[in-house]
Design an enzyme around this catalytic site. Structure first.
Site, mmCIF file in Angstrom:
data_model
loop_
_atom_site.group_PDB
_atom_site.id
_atom_site.type_symbol
_atom_site.label_atom_id
_atom_site.label_comp_id
_atom_site.label_asym_id
_atom_site.label_seq_id
_atom_site.Cartn_x
_atom_site.Cartn_y
_atom_site.Cartn_z
ATOM 1 N N CYS A 211 0.879 -1.189 0.000
ATOM 2 C CA CYS A 211 0.000 0.000 0.000
ATOM 3 C C CYS A 211 0.905 1.223 0.000
ATOM 4 O O CYS A 211 0.964 1.978 0.973
ATOM 5 C CB CYS A 211 -0.926 -0.011 1.209
ATOM 6 S SG CYS A 211 -1.916 -1.517 1.371
ATOM 7 N N ALA A 212 1.608 1.430 -1.091
ATOM 8 C CA ALA A 212 2.727 2.370 -1.124
ATOM 9 C C ALA A 212 2.308 3.826 -1.101
ATOM 10 O O ALA A 212 3.081 4.688 -0.663
ATOM 11 C CB ALA A 212 3.599 2.107 -2.352
ATOM 12 N N GLY A 216 6.554 7.193 0.499
ATOM 13 C CA GLY A 216 7.473 7.598 1.549
ATOM 14 C C GLY A 216 8.262 6.441 2.129
ATOM 15 O O GLY A 216 9.501 6.498 2.245
ATOM 16 N N LYS A 217 7.576 5.354 2.484
ATOM 17 C CA LYS A 217 8.261 4.190 3.035
ATOM 18 C C LYS A 217 8.981 3.403 1.942
ATOM 19 O O LYS A 217 10.001 2.750 2.202
ATOM 20 C CB LYS A 217 7.284 3.314 3.808
ATOM 21 C CG LYS A 217 6.760 3.976 5.081
ATOM 22 C CD LYS A 217 5.857 3.058 5.868
ATOM 23 C CE LYS A 217 5.356 3.734 7.138
ATOM 24 N NZ LYS A 217 4.453 4.879 6.862
ATOM 25 N N ASP A 235 -0.253 0.218 -5.385
ATOM 26 C CA ASP A 235 -1.394 0.919 -4.788
ATOM 27 C C ASP A 235 -2.542 0.875 -5.774
ATOM 28 O O ASP A 235 -2.339 0.605 -6.969
ATOM 29 C CB ASP A 235 -1.037 2.369 -4.447
ATOM 30 C CG ASP A 235 -1.851 2.891 -3.259
ATOM 31 O OD1 ASP A 235 -1.344 2.864 -2.129
ATOM 32 O OD2 ASP A 235 -3.009 3.294 -3.468
ATOM 33 N N CYS A 336 -1.464 3.626 10.992
ATOM 34 C CA CYS A 336 -1.244 4.871 11.744
ATOM 35 C C CYS A 336 -2.496 5.161 12.556
ATOM 36 O O CYS A 336 -3.088 6.234 12.472
ATOM 37 C CB CYS A 336 -0.874 6.031 10.822
ATOM 38 S SG CYS A 336 -2.055 6.358 9.495
#
Length: 395
Positions: A211-212, A216-217, A235, A336
């Site tokens: 789930c890019a 960022g990751k 994604d 998150c």
């Protein structure tokens, strides 16, 4: 703009932001940018002052306020200088009537406070969720190291937990700096850096960021791999995924392959990676309760029905990601969010469905142990809020 005009502008923006939050419209930052794009008379100090007023009102209101004026009146009750701008002079707001309603204070709507409490968060931890967040950066280790950037950027300091993080004063124009333009840093919360590192990426591995989003990751993983190996970033959101390519080019991340997935056909479109990945990172779609410091109006967007839909999506992406992991490989699940329904409970349900999988409960060595994973929260760790679990496939 006069002080009164700034207050009135904040009221107008809050009306738009509340409506957008309730109806699933644009984010507050987007609405603020649009508002000022048509009001060229507002200088940089005006824009900054209005923005501060808007976010002060958003943070103070627990449930969505009835109006922008009700939200600003709640701020004025605690700040005499703001109250004085309600004088009806020029472009200022009308004087305050004795019986006018105020926005209700608090951390969030009652049902969310109950869910946070049930997830083990006390009043101090909940209050910290809507405080202002620091400005954190991640050093791009493909191009430099933290010590070198600290020498070039005197205003920056090291983050206390992430070994590749920097912290700058809020309001620093990062994207205008030569350091940013050269690809030496990326804006990334310290907590996000810590959970991203739990994949423990190594050069030469085959890894997937399922789930890019905007990547960022993905870029953090590419740097940890030293640009050696294979890294697939996926994604279902075309707009977000399209932002990855220019970011990867700026960062010098050459091993990233982007793949847009069609909802409902993810497994089919990833069949060439089935059972081959050394590791899969799932930064799952979630309520974002851990990032309210940055998007405080998100509290008003969330409903029990939306939370239930997110729960179903999280379960689906866990199954999709697990199918990609090779025997003995690893799967890192991140949200998150600090709601147990999205973190601890989701992973426990996965392990119940797949008893041959196991949780590396000693990993990651960050945050506070919480069920089969670990949790970071703003009050305890000074980061955004996250739940992360490291899962191991059977050999």
């Amino acid at each position: 703009m006069t002080p009164g005009a700034r207050t009135q502008a904040a009221i107008e923006l809050l009306d738009e932001i509340v409506a957008a939050a309730v109806q699933g419209g644009a984010a507050a930052d987007t609405l603020i940018a649009r508002y000022f794009s048509t009001r060229r008379y507002a200088g940089s100090k005006d824009r900054r002052a209005v923005r501060e007023l808007v976010y002060a009102a958003i943070r103070q209101a627990g449930p969505a306020p009835a109006s922008g004026r009700a939200a600003m009146l709640a701020v004025a009750d605690h700040e005499s200088a703001i109250a004085a701008t309600f004088d009806g002079v020029g472009h200022g707001p009308a004087p305050i009537a004795s019986d006018e309603p105020r926005a209700e204070g608090g951390v969030a709507p009652d049902w969310l406070v109950e869910a946070l409490t049930a997830s083990g968060l006390d009043e101090r931890q909940q209050a910290a969720l809507v405080e202002r967040a620091p400005l954190d950066l991640r050093v791009n280790t493909l191009a430099t190291n933290r010590e070198a950037v600290l020498e070039q950027w005197p205003e920056a300091g090291p983050t206390p937990l992430s070994p590749i993080g920097l912290r700058l004063p809020n309001g620093t124009p990062v994207e205008q700096s030569d350091i940013y333009r050269a690809g030496l840093v990326e804006v990334q919360d310290e907590g996000s850096q810590l959970v991203g590192a739990t994949l423990a990426a190594k050069p030469g591995e085959w890894l997937v960021d399922l789930c890019a989003g905007a990547g960022g990751k993905t870029l953090q993983i590419a740097a940890a791999m030293g640009n050696q190996g294979a890294l697939l970033a996926c994604d279902i959101d075309r707009t977000r995924l399209q932002r990855l390519a220019p970011r990867a080019e700026r960062a010098g991340a050459t091993i990233v392959e982007s793949r847009l997935l069609n909802p409902g056909r993810e497994a089919e479109m990833l069949s060439d990676w089935s059972g081959k990945a050394d590791g899969v990172l799932i930064d799952a779609p979630c309520s974002g309760t851990g990032t309210w410091r940055r998007n405080p109006e998100a509290r008003w967007r969330l409903t029990p029905d939306r939370l239930a839909r997110l729960h179903d999506t999280q379960e689906q992406v866990l199954e999709i990601g697990a199918a990609l992991v090779k025997p003995g490989g690893r799967l890192v699940y991140i949200v998150c969010s600090l709601l147990d329904a999205e973190g601890r409970d989701q992973v426990e349900a996965f392990l119940a469905r797949h008893p041959d999988w196991s949780a590396d409960e000693g990993e990651p060595t960050i945050g506070t142990p919480h069920g089969p994973g670990h949790r970071l929260d703003p009050a305890t760790h000074g980061t955004d809020g996250f739940f992360v679990a490291c899962l191991r496939a059977p050999c």
